[in-house]
Design a protein around this motif. Sequence first.
Motif, PDB file in Angstrom:
ATOM      1  N   ARG A   1       0.898  -1.165   0.000  1.00 51.69           N
ATOM      2  CA  ARG A   1       0.000   0.000   0.000  1.00 51.69           C
ATOM      3  C   ARG A   1       0.934   1.211   0.000  1.00 51.69           C
ATOM      4  NH1 ARG A   1      -2.929  -3.483  -1.019  1.00 51.69           N
ATOM      5  NH2 ARG A   1      -4.855  -4.158  -0.011  1.00 51.69           N
ATOM      6  N   ASP A   2       1.577   1.451  -1.155  1.00 46.35           N
ATOM      7  CA  ASP A   2       2.679   2.415  -1.203  1.00 46.35           C
ATOM      8  C   ASP A   2       2.209   3.866  -1.209  1.00 46.35           C
ATOM      9  OD1 ASP A   2       4.150   0.128  -1.478  1.00 46.35           O
ATOM     10  OD2 ASP A   2       4.787   0.487  -3.544  1.00 46.35           O
ATOM     11  N   THR A   3       2.835   4.655  -0.388  1.00 43.78           N
ATOM     12  CA  THR A   3       2.673   6.107  -0.426  1.00 43.78           C
ATOM     13  C   THR A   3       3.655   6.719   0.583  1.00 43.78           C
ATOM     14  OG1 THR A   3       1.065   7.912  -0.336  1.00 43.78           O
ATOM     15  CG2 THR A   3       0.837   6.237   1.350  1.00 43.78           C
ATOM     16  N   LEU A   4       3.945   8.001   0.393  1.00 42.49           N
ATOM     17  CA  LEU A   4       4.861   8.659   1.339  1.00 42.49           C
ATOM     18  C   LEU A   4       4.205   8.721   2.717  1.00 42.49           C
ATOM     19  CD1 LEU A   4       6.066  11.564  -0.963  1.00 42.49           C
ATOM     20  CD2 LEU A   4       7.323   9.484  -0.351  1.00 42.49           C
ATOM     21  N   LEU A   5       5.018   8.700   3.753  1.00 46.66           N
ATOM     22  CA  LEU A   5       4.468   8.668   5.119  1.00 46.66           C
ATOM     23  C   LEU A   5       3.530   9.842   5.402  1.00 46.66           C
ATOM     24  CD1 LEU A   5       4.669   6.806   7.647  1.00 46.66           C
ATOM     25  CD2 LEU A   5       6.129   8.558   8.615  1.00 46.66           C
TER      26      LEU A   5
ATOM     27  N   GLY B   1      13.285  -4.542   3.065  1.00 47.92           N
ATOM     28  CA  GLY B   1      13.385  -4.663   4.521  1.00 47.92           C
ATOM     29  C   GLY B   1      14.796  -4.390   5.019  1.00 47.92           C
ATOM     30  N   VAL B   2      15.781  -4.552   4.143  1.00 45.94           N
ATOM     31  CA  VAL B   2      17.180  -4.301   4.509  1.00 45.94           C
ATOM     32  C   VAL B   2      17.534  -2.838   4.266  1.00 45.94           C
ATOM     33  CG1 VAL B   2      19.591  -4.964   4.110  1.00 45.94           C
ATOM     34  CG2 VAL B   2      17.766  -6.636   3.738  1.00 45.94           C
ATOM     35  N   PHE B   3      17.157  -2.327   3.081  1.00 49.47           N
ATOM     36  CA  PHE B   3      17.649  -1.014   2.665  1.00 49.47           C
ATOM     37  C   PHE B   3      16.628   0.100   2.763  1.00 49.47           C
ATOM     38  CE2 PHE B   3      20.123  -4.243   0.419  1.00 49.47           C
ATOM     39  CZ  PHE B   3      21.373  -3.944   0.932  1.00 49.47           C
ATOM     40  N   GLY B   4      15.328  -0.248   2.967  1.00 53.56           N
ATOM     41  CA  GLY B   4      14.291   0.778   2.989  1.00 53.56           C
ATOM     42  C   GLY B   4      13.985   1.270   1.590  1.00 53.56           C
ATOM     43  N   ASN B   5      12.886   1.995   1.452  1.00 53.47           N
ATOM     44  CA  ASN B   5      12.522   2.561   0.151  1.00 53.47           C
ATOM     45  C   ASN B   5      11.528   3.692   0.377  1.00 53.47           C
ATOM     46  OD1 ASN B   5      12.628   2.699  -2.640  1.00 53.47           O
ATOM     47  ND2 ASN B   5      10.970   1.226  -2.928  1.00 53.47           N
ATOM     48  N   ALA B   6      11.792   4.830  -0.214  1.00 47.93           N
ATOM     49  CA  ALA B   6      10.865   5.961  -0.065  1.00 47.93           C
ATOM     50  C   ALA B   6       9.497   5.551  -0.601  1.00 47.93           C
ATOM     51  CB  ALA B   6      11.392   7.160  -0.831  1.00 47.93           C
ATOM     52  N   GLY B   7       8.464   5.841   0.148  1.00 48.30           N
ATOM     53  CA  GLY B   7       7.106   5.483  -0.277  1.00 48.30           C
ATOM     54  C   GLY B   7       6.682   4.091   0.183  1.00 48.30           C
ATOM     55  N   GLN B   8       7.581   3.412   0.899  1.00 47.38           N
ATOM     56  CA  GLN B   8       7.251   2.049   1.347  1.00 47.38           C
ATOM     57  C   GLN B   8       7.600   1.839   2.826  1.00 47.38           C
ATOM     58  OE1 GLN B   8       9.149  -0.696  -1.625  1.00 47.38           O
ATOM     59  NE2 GLN B   8       7.022  -1.158  -2.148  1.00 47.38           N
ATOM     60  N   ALA B   9       7.392   2.854   3.656  1.00 45.85           N
ATOM     61  CA  ALA B   9       7.763   2.728   5.080  1.00 45.85           C
ATOM     62  C   ALA B   9       7.003   1.580   5.741  1.00 45.85           C
ATOM     63  CB  ALA B   9       7.495   4.035   5.813  1.00 45.85           C
TER      64      ALA B   9
END
Length: 248
Positions: free
Chosen positions: A96-100, A146-154
Amino acid sequence: MSLLKDKVALITGGSRGIGEAIVRRYVEEGAAVAFTYVSSSERAEKICEELNANGAKVKAYKSDASSYDEAEALVKSVLEDFGKVDVLINNAGITRDTLLMRMSEEQWDQVITVNLKSVFNLTKHMLRPMLKNRSGSIINMSSVVGVFGNAGQANYAASKAGIFGFTKSMAKEVGSRSIRCNAIAPGFIETDMTDELDEETKKAFLSGIPLKRLGKGTEVADACVFLGSDMSQYISGQVLSVCGALNC
Ligand code: NAP
């Protein structure tokens, strides 16, 4: 080959994408397979019909992995139908991708519940029978995100990072009973989930993959065959990345 001969596997989210590829690879390697879906009833039945017509033992169950009670009922049914489960693959997952800044509480909760709580639900109910058998392999589908993170996928990154801690803890709790628990961290794999990404995001991902292509579901499935088979008997508590060297 028959690396999984006489083994029974329970795979969540086997109706599409990586899960479907795992179902098919497990059958190729001689396993009997129980798999779940939430909405793709027709597709799940087609997969069963096709594989069973070729002599396999495959059964699909409609079961929401995020529900504790449904997971309990599922494990009971699968044990009644198959007699045992040797390999549990917690594969079901959503985004459910979006910026925080824009993320709703519902988007956070849905992803954590389907991706992380499901791993607790299934493992919790599967543990007693595996402990009784003094054997089992649990494989949890995480992600390089889960290791590196991704903008829009917190939300997604948090759920997948949580899987690492759970996996390593399980390996320590149940290792003395010969139950192994490992995680797989796929990179960018061609499925419905990645189809949803816009072209620009896909291009950006692709440029960061040293192997210069997206991964295939079958390539993640091959890693699941290895971790579910007796070829990995001394491997537990590990994270195996299947990512074409993305971000490594
Ligand atoms: P997908 O194509 O969207 O398929 C998702 C599968 O999960 C479907 O079978 C779906 O069932 C099932 N599912 C969804 N919610 C469920 C629930 N609450 N209970 C039970 N089943 C549920 O996804 P995918 O790309 O194959 O991803 C599979 C796993 O790999 C996920 O955990 C994902 O996070 C992880 N992963 C994927 C990638 C990638 O690039 N694709 C990368 C890293 C990690 P229905 O068909 O009934 O909806």
